[in-house]
Design a protein around this motif. Structure first.
Motif, PDB file in Angstrom:
ATOM      1  N   ILE B 415       0.836  -1.260   0.054  1.00 21.82           N
ATOM      2  CA  ILE B 415       0.035  -0.134  -0.106  1.00 21.82           C
ATOM      3  C   ILE B 415       0.971   1.099   0.045  1.00 21.82           C
ATOM      4  N   GLY B 416       0.362   2.271  -0.176  1.00 23.63           N
ATOM      5  CA  GLY B 416       1.003   3.572  -0.260  1.00 23.63           C
ATOM      6  C   GLY B 416       0.946   4.717   0.536  1.00 23.63           C
ATOM      7  N   LEU B 417       0.631   4.378   1.667  1.00 19.41           N
ATOM      8  CA  LEU B 417       0.372   5.486   2.649  1.00 19.41           C
ATOM      9  C   LEU B 417       1.701   6.110   3.052  1.00 19.41           C
ATOM     10  N   GLU B 418       2.713   5.058   3.556  1.00 20.24           N
ATOM     11  CA  GLU B 418       3.996   5.839   3.690  1.00 20.24           C
ATOM     12  C   GLU B 418       4.475   6.557   2.890  1.00 20.24           C
ATOM     13  N   ALA B 419       4.383   6.013   1.516  1.00 22.47           N
ATOM     14  CA  ALA B 419       4.868   6.875   0.422  1.00 22.47           C
ATOM     15  C   ALA B 419       4.207   8.362   0.360  1.00 22.47           C
ATOM     16  N   THR B 420       2.854   8.449   0.492  1.00 22.57           N
ATOM     17  CA  THR B 420       2.307   9.465   0.387  1.00 22.57           C
ATOM     18  C   THR B 420       2.978  10.584   1.758  1.00 22.57           C
ATOM     19  N   LEU B 421       3.148   9.999   2.874  1.00 22.44           N
ATOM     20  CA  LEU B 421       3.399  10.834   4.026  1.00 22.44           C
ATOM     21  C   LEU B 421       4.863  11.236   3.752  1.00 22.44           C
ATOM     22  N   ARG B 422       6.009  10.309   3.476  1.00 19.49           N
ATOM     23  CA  ARG B 422       7.187  10.842   3.055  1.00 19.49           C
ATOM     24  C   ARG B 422       7.493  11.794   2.175  1.00 19.49           C
ATOM     25  N   GLN B 628      -1.407  11.363  -3.242  1.00 20.56           N
ATOM     26  CA  GLN B 628      -2.302  10.048  -3.057  1.00 20.56           C
ATOM     27  C   GLN B 628      -1.508   9.171  -4.119  1.00 20.56           C
ATOM     28  N   ASP B 629      -1.765   7.641  -3.798  1.00 21.39           N
ATOM     29  CA  ASP B 629      -1.379   6.754  -4.635  1.00 21.39           C
ATOM     30  C   ASP B 629      -2.550   6.410  -5.541  1.00 21.39           C
ATOM     31  N   ALA B 630      -1.935   6.285  -6.849  1.00 25.24           N
ATOM     32  CA  ALA B 630      -2.802   6.037  -7.775  1.00 25.24           C
ATOM     33  C   ALA B 630      -2.570   4.408  -8.261  1.00 25.24           C
ATOM     34  N   GLY B 631      -1.553   4.047  -7.773  1.00 24.98           N
ATOM     35  CA  GLY B 631      -1.302   2.460  -8.408  1.00 24.98           C
ATOM     36  C   GLY B 631      -0.605   2.751  -9.628  1.00 24.98           C
ATOM     37  N   LYS B 632      -1.237   2.987 -10.677  1.00 26.54           N
ATOM     38  CA  LYS B 632      -0.979   3.351 -11.931  1.00 26.54           C
ATOM     39  C   LYS B 632      -1.635   4.313 -12.589  1.00 26.54           C
ATOM     40  N   ALA B 633      -1.172   5.485 -13.079  1.00 24.45           N
ATOM     41  CA  ALA B 633      -2.095   6.593 -13.452  1.00 24.45           C
ATOM     42  C   ALA B 633      -2.212   6.183 -15.141  1.00 24.45           C
ATOM     43  N   ILE B 634      -3.459   5.877 -15.568  1.00 23.14           N
ATOM     44  CA  ILE B 634      -3.429   5.676 -16.763  1.00 23.14           C
ATOM     45  C   ILE B 634      -3.458   7.071 -17.652  1.00 23.14           C
ATOM     46  N   PRO B 678     -18.060  25.401  -3.238  1.00 22.40           N
ATOM     47  CA  PRO B 678     -16.898  26.396  -3.378  1.00 22.40           C
ATOM     48  C   PRO B 678     -16.953  26.784  -4.954  1.00 22.40           C
ATOM     49  N   VAL B 679     -16.611  28.305  -5.045  1.00 22.26           N
ATOM     50  CA  VAL B 679     -16.686  29.006  -6.381  1.00 22.26           C
ATOM     51  C   VAL B 679     -15.292  29.276  -6.762  1.00 22.26           C
ATOM     52  N   ALA B 680     -14.752  29.608  -7.929  1.00 19.92           N
ATOM     53  CA  ALA B 680     -13.298  29.679  -8.175  1.00 19.92           C
ATOM     54  C   ALA B 680     -12.665  30.745  -7.390  1.00 19.92           C
ATOM     55  N   SER B 681     -13.389  31.935  -6.945  1.00 18.41           N
ATOM     56  CA  SER B 681     -12.527  32.819  -6.284  1.00 18.41           C
ATOM     57  C   SER B 681     -12.342  32.382  -4.623  1.00 18.41           C
ATOM     58  N   ASP B 682     -12.774  31.295  -4.474  1.00 16.34           N
ATOM     59  CA  ASP B 682     -12.638  30.632  -2.859  1.00 16.34           C
ATOM     60  C   ASP B 682     -11.288  30.058  -2.710  1.00 16.34           C
ATOM     61  N   LEU B 683     -10.844  29.880  -3.993  1.00 12.66           N
ATOM     62  CA  LEU B 683      -9.785  28.517  -3.867  1.00 12.66           C
ATOM     63  C   LEU B 683      -8.391  29.087  -4.723  1.00 12.66           C
ATOM     64  N   PRO B 684      -7.254  28.458  -4.162  1.00 17.43           N
ATOM     65  CA  PRO B 684      -6.215  28.518  -4.865  1.00 17.43           C
ATOM     66  C   PRO B 684      -6.025  27.437  -5.851  1.00 17.43           C
ATOM     67  N   MET B 685      -5.104  27.284  -6.493  1.00 19.82           N
ATOM     68  CA  MET B 685      -4.793  26.127  -7.473  1.00 19.82           C
ATOM     69  C   MET B 685      -4.547  25.029  -6.534  1.00 19.82           C
ATOM     70  N   ILE B 686      -4.911  23.779  -6.827  1.00 19.93           N
ATOM     71  CA  ILE B 686      -4.914  22.624  -5.917  1.00 19.93           C
ATOM     72  C   ILE B 686      -3.749  21.707  -6.506  1.00 19.93           C
ATOM     73  N   ASP B 687      -2.456  21.674  -5.629  1.00 21.91           N
ATOM     74  CA  ASP B 687      -1.433  20.979  -6.210  1.00 21.91           C
ATOM     75  C   ASP B 687      -1.548  19.488  -6.018  1.00 21.91           C
ATOM     76  N   THR B 688      -1.114  18.623  -6.773  1.00 19.20           N
ATOM     77  CA  THR B 688      -1.005  17.094  -6.879  1.00 19.20           C
ATOM     78  C   THR B 688       0.084  16.602  -7.054  1.00 19.20           C
ATOM     79  N   VAL B 689       0.192  15.601  -6.143  1.00 20.08           N
ATOM     80  CA  VAL B 689       1.408  14.727  -6.256  1.00 20.08           C
ATOM     81  C   VAL B 689       1.030  13.409  -6.558  1.00 20.08           C
TER      82      VAL B 689
END
Ligand code: FES
Ligand code: FES
Lengths: 159, 746
Positions: B415-422, B628-634, B678-689
């Motif tokens: 599983i990928g929890l540790e990987a997300t935390l590190r 987040q762990d996606a396993g493999k991102a298609i 939520p509307v666009a002006s409530d938010l920043p960009m949402i970064d993803t890894v």
């Protein structure tokens, strides 16, 4: 009660229709004219899915009566691409994966086009505030904002 | 089918790239046809009459005045439906009330007329006599003896005596000895948390078009997450044979779990049956909010013990969820997932399923898990901060990993929890400076993911292009992912494959689009269908070459002789084999039907910076990163989209969104103005890894990604608010007045 006869222009096409006095422009577009690209997400002016332009102004078509279209120039999503060639915003939305389900997309594109006409070089904040009336529940807006700003950049470079 | 050996080393050509989605042009030009965009010649407009009361006995319904209106073609009440089978009884009762109206907005009658205007006017002529009953909408109040009772006799044997009949079932999970674990703790935090109901908030209201002939053949078009589900449920309710009811899924304007059941469809079919005309029904936004599935609201007690070096010694939670007027809140899933991210010796959760006078809850992205994670992750944060420990370190110290016995029973594979935390710990976001009134929060989340019945058929056309038929509506780019996996496996360009969503007459049973299952299960079936087609194409080439089929291999989109015959014949491409298929045995196709296990659980860690305005109590989201762990991102762009969308829905849940009921049990905010997403002006960009720890249960390693992303944000935002303001908010949403009051009490 008799219907009202309306003569207008939609996406450049001279158009006539009959509507009830209390019928919204959105209902006329969708149910009488078969232009179902404009969507009804709320019917109360809160979601922007029905966005059109009237005489160049961005309007929620659910808040305007069909009868008020008399003599106006209406622009809808169906008039955004020119034949086979997509508007830069349409291209960028696909490229940036700025749509997931796509129900908000027509309204967002109409609103974003209006933004870039008013302000060809918007900041991220200006873009976010201009589009604050268009709800998207799928994307979190990130890719939408990027697509709009990227389209603006391309359009500035092209002009 | 297991992960391909050496899959981690496999060089993908198409998987992992970002091609344009095939339905993109339709969706940016307004051509795509969603639920409300479908019409039929001669169709009528169907509308529903809804209860204005939270709880009322229906004494009588007189439809005669409405029926007499010119242009009205059918009126339907519950009396038109036969006594339903047990498995659809609650669904039917929710679509059309029986003896009682159980919530504000509950359907009591429906009408089909030649125009919307006639239908609207005639609706007012249906005379319903109600006997108003006392009501209850709060979960804790509904559990008490003496609370207004919705149903008698629904309580199951797990519930002890002495509670209200509104308490339906009790669930318990865990292992070890909580008291022994707590005895080892240096500090124990014990708190009660509350979350309000939120709505999935899809922008497209429910819509359908039904028609039915006197011979029992029927057609239904609807926006749904599962047209096979719609077929099966409607067929049972209407007494039709499943094979005689063909359901076609329109494009779907969002679902998030809320379109995994039926609301209008059986009613539209009944109106069509009675009128002999096609009937179209579209909900208004207020109907969507009043009568379709919000999520459960919850009240949760948590007790967690920790040593001063950050080891959790025991975790206990008691969860009470109300799921509206019928049994089936996701409290079992909440109880199973609450402590799922952690490796605990002593853990126990107890869940209570409770009914109240609210709309029947429907699934909402990781149903039941976000509220549980809010409670547990808030308490862990409080303990970590109390000891002055790094909240990521504390989570790493307790993180579940391969071999951990999960709090809900199974032992985890990779599983990928540790990987997300590190990864979170090493990310620049974690060390970025913060200003005044600003704070950073983190939280982890878990979701099970799911497989389910799946059918895919892959056809090789005579010109060598490929069509894939699958049975799950494309809710966020899945046609693209299927085309990519088919092209990858076949070794042909992505553009040569077109994936369609087939109607219920074209494939076998398909589970709804839920449980983050589509890329996993439909993807798996697509890959297997492609492999079946490849086997057949190798056979055809072998026939042409006069060699054994086993002596042919498939490389880069072509059959070629292998082993001792290698090089004896030039390779035959897919298009060449397709062109002569007619002479080598007929058309070529591959198909695969399965109910795959091995969906592979998924974990995420979210990090958020907030700023609290001390004068107004308003919270601004400054920065947000999803790991987040996606396993493999298609298709990584659509994986990012799932991460971002879930995070923002969670932000809405944490800060703005709530169902507000008045004293009268009537929903006070049934519109997008007052139910504020939520509307666009409530938010920043949402970064993803995106992390990729392959799921051993899928040939490419895919895990579902759609749901986990809504699990951590409630707690992550609350923890960030706590860090920014020094107050611990235990009740969602953290709306400005609530936070302001808490700041004043500080
Ligand atoms: S439908 Fe017009 S704003 Fe929502
Ligand atoms: S893409 Fe679904 S609402 Fe925006």
């Amino acid at each position: 009660m008799s219907k009202i006869h309306v003569t207008t222009t939609i996406n450049g096409d001279p158009t006539e229709f009959l509507c009830e006095a209390d019928e919204t422009l959105l209902d006329v577009l969708r149910d009488r004219l078969g232009l179902t690209g404009s969507k009804e997400g709320c019917g109360t002016g809160d979601c922007g899915a029905c966005s059109v332009t009237v005489g160049g102004r961005l309007v929620c078509s659910c808040l305007m009566l069909g009868a008020e279209a008399e003599g106006q120039e209406i622009g809808t999503i169906e008039g955004m691409a020119e034949g086979e060639s997509l508007h830069p915003l349409q291209k960028k939305f696909i490229e940036h994966a700025a749509l997931q389900c796509g129900i908000c997309t027509p309204g967002l594109l109409v609103a974003a086009k209006s933004l870039l006409e008013h302000n060809p070089d918007p900041t991220e904040e200006e873009t976010r505030y201009w589009l604050a009336g268009n709800l998207c529940r799928c994307t979190g807006y990130d890719k939408i904002i990027r697509a709009v700003m990227d389209a603006g950049k391309d359009m500035r470079e092209a002009s | 089918m297991a992960l391909d050996s050496k899959s981690e080393l496999r060089e993908f050509k198409i998987v992992g790239t970002r091609p344009l989605r095939p339905d993109g042009i339709d969706k940016v030009t307004g051509k795509a046809r969603f639920g409300a965009d479908i019409t039929a010649p001669g169709m009528l407009v169907g509308l529903v009459l809804r209860s204005p009361h939270a709880h009322a006995r229906i004494v009588s319904i007189d439809t005669s005045r409405a029926e007499a209106v010119p242009g009205v073609h059918a009126v339907v009440t519950r009396a038109d439906f036969a006594e339903p089978g047990e498995d659809v009884a609650d669904i039917l009762d929710n679509c059309m009330a029986g003896a009682k109206a159980l919530y504000d907005g509950h359907a009591v009658a429906a009408i089909a007329a030649s125009s919307g205007k006639i239908a609207r006017d005639a609706l007012k002529l249906i005379d319903v006599v109600y006997e108003v009953l006392p009501h209850v909408t709060d979960v804790d109040a509904a559990m008490k003896p003496g609370a207004p009772v919705l149903h008698e006799g629904r309580t199951d044997e797990t519930v002890p005596e002495g509670l209200s009949p509104n308490v339906i079932s009790r669930h318990e999970f865990g292992h070890g000895d909580i008291e022994a674990g707590l005895a080892q703790a240096d500090r124990i935090v014990e708190r009660t948390f509350q979350t309000e109901a939120t709505h999935q908030g899809y922008i497209e209201p429910h819509a359908c078009l039904a028609q039915m002939g006197p011979d029992g053949q029927a057609d239904l078009w609807c926006c749904t997450q599962g047209h096979y589900m719609a077929r099966n449920v409607c067929a049972e309710i209407l007494g039709l044979e499943q094979g005689q009811l063909r359901v076609t899924a329109s494009e779907i304007g969002g679902g998030f779990g809320g379109k995994t059941t039926v609301f209008l469809e059986p009613v539209a079919l009944m109106l069509a049956r009675k009128s002999g005309r096609p009937v179209k029904m579209v909900m208004t936004r207020s109907e969507v909010l009043r009568a379709t599935g919000p999520t459960a609201s919850s009240s949760i007690d948590v007790k967690i013990g920790m040593t001063k070096d950050g080891r959790i010694t025991a975790g206990f939670a008691e969860l009470r969820y109300q799921g509206g007027a019928y049994p089936g809140s996701p409290v079992d899933m909440g109880s199973m997932s609450a402590f799922a991210p952690y490796d605990l010796e002593h853990v126990k959760t107890i869940g209570w399923d409770v009914v109240t006078n609210r709309p029947k809850q429907a699934a909402y992205r990781a149903p039941g898990a976000p509220m549980a994670a809010f409670a547990v992750e808030s308490a862990i944060d409080e303990l970590a901060r109390g000891f002055g420990l790094d909240p990521l370190e504390v989570r790493l110290k307790n993180a579940a990993r391969e071999g951990t016995r999960a709090s809900y029973g199974p032992t985890y594979p990779a599983i990928g929890l540790e990987a997300t935390l590190r990864t979170a710990k090493d990310h620049p976001h974690w060390s970025a400076p913060l200003g005044e009134n600003q704070g950073r929060g983190v939280a982890c989340g878990f979701w099970f993911n799911f497989g389910g019945d799946t059918c895919v058929t892959l056809n090789i056309t005579p010109d060598g292009t490929v069509t894939v038929s699958e049975g799950n509506p494309d809710i966020g780019g899945s046609r693209a992912s299927m085309s990519m996996m088919a092209a990858e496996e076949l070794g042909i360009p992505y553009e040569k494959v077109r994936t369609i969503v087939a109607d219920t007459g074209s494939l076998g049973q398909n589970e709804v689009t839920d449980g983050s299952r589509v890329t996993f299960a439909v993807g798996l079936a697509t890959i297997e269908a492609a492999r079946a087609a490849i086997r057949e194409m190798c056979k055809r080439a072998a026939m042409v070459w006069g060699i054994e089929p086993e002596a042919v291999e498939w490389v880069d989109g072509a059959a070629q002789p292998a082993g001792p015959n290698a090089g004896e014949h030039p390779p035959m491409t897919l298009a060449e084999i397709a062109a002569i298929a007619s002479n080598t045995g007929g058309p070529i196709a591959g198909h695969h039907e399965a109910n795959p296990e091995g969906a592979g659980v998924s974990f995420a860690t979210h990090m958020v910076d907030t700023e609290v305005d001390p004068d107004t109590g308003a919270v601004k989201i400054l920065r947000y990163t999803v790991f987040q762990d996606a396993g493999k991102a298609i298709h990584p762009a659509y994986v990012e989209g799932q991460f971002q969308g879930g995070a923002v829905q969670g932000i809405g849940w944490a800060l703005n969104e709530e169902y507000i009921y008045g004293e009268d049990g009537v929903l006070q905010n049934a519109g997008f103005l007052d139910y504020r997403v939520p509307v666009a002006s409530d938010l920043p960009m949402i970064d993803t890894v995106i992390l990729e720890i392959p799921n051993p249960g899928h040939p490419y390693g895919v895990r579902g990604v759609g749901e986990t992303s809504i699990v951590p944000p409630l707690a992550a935002v609350a923890n960030a608010v706590s860090a920014a303001s020094g107050v611990r908010m235990t009740s969602l949403p953290i709306s400005p007045p609530k936070l302001l009051a808490a700041l004043h009490e500080r």
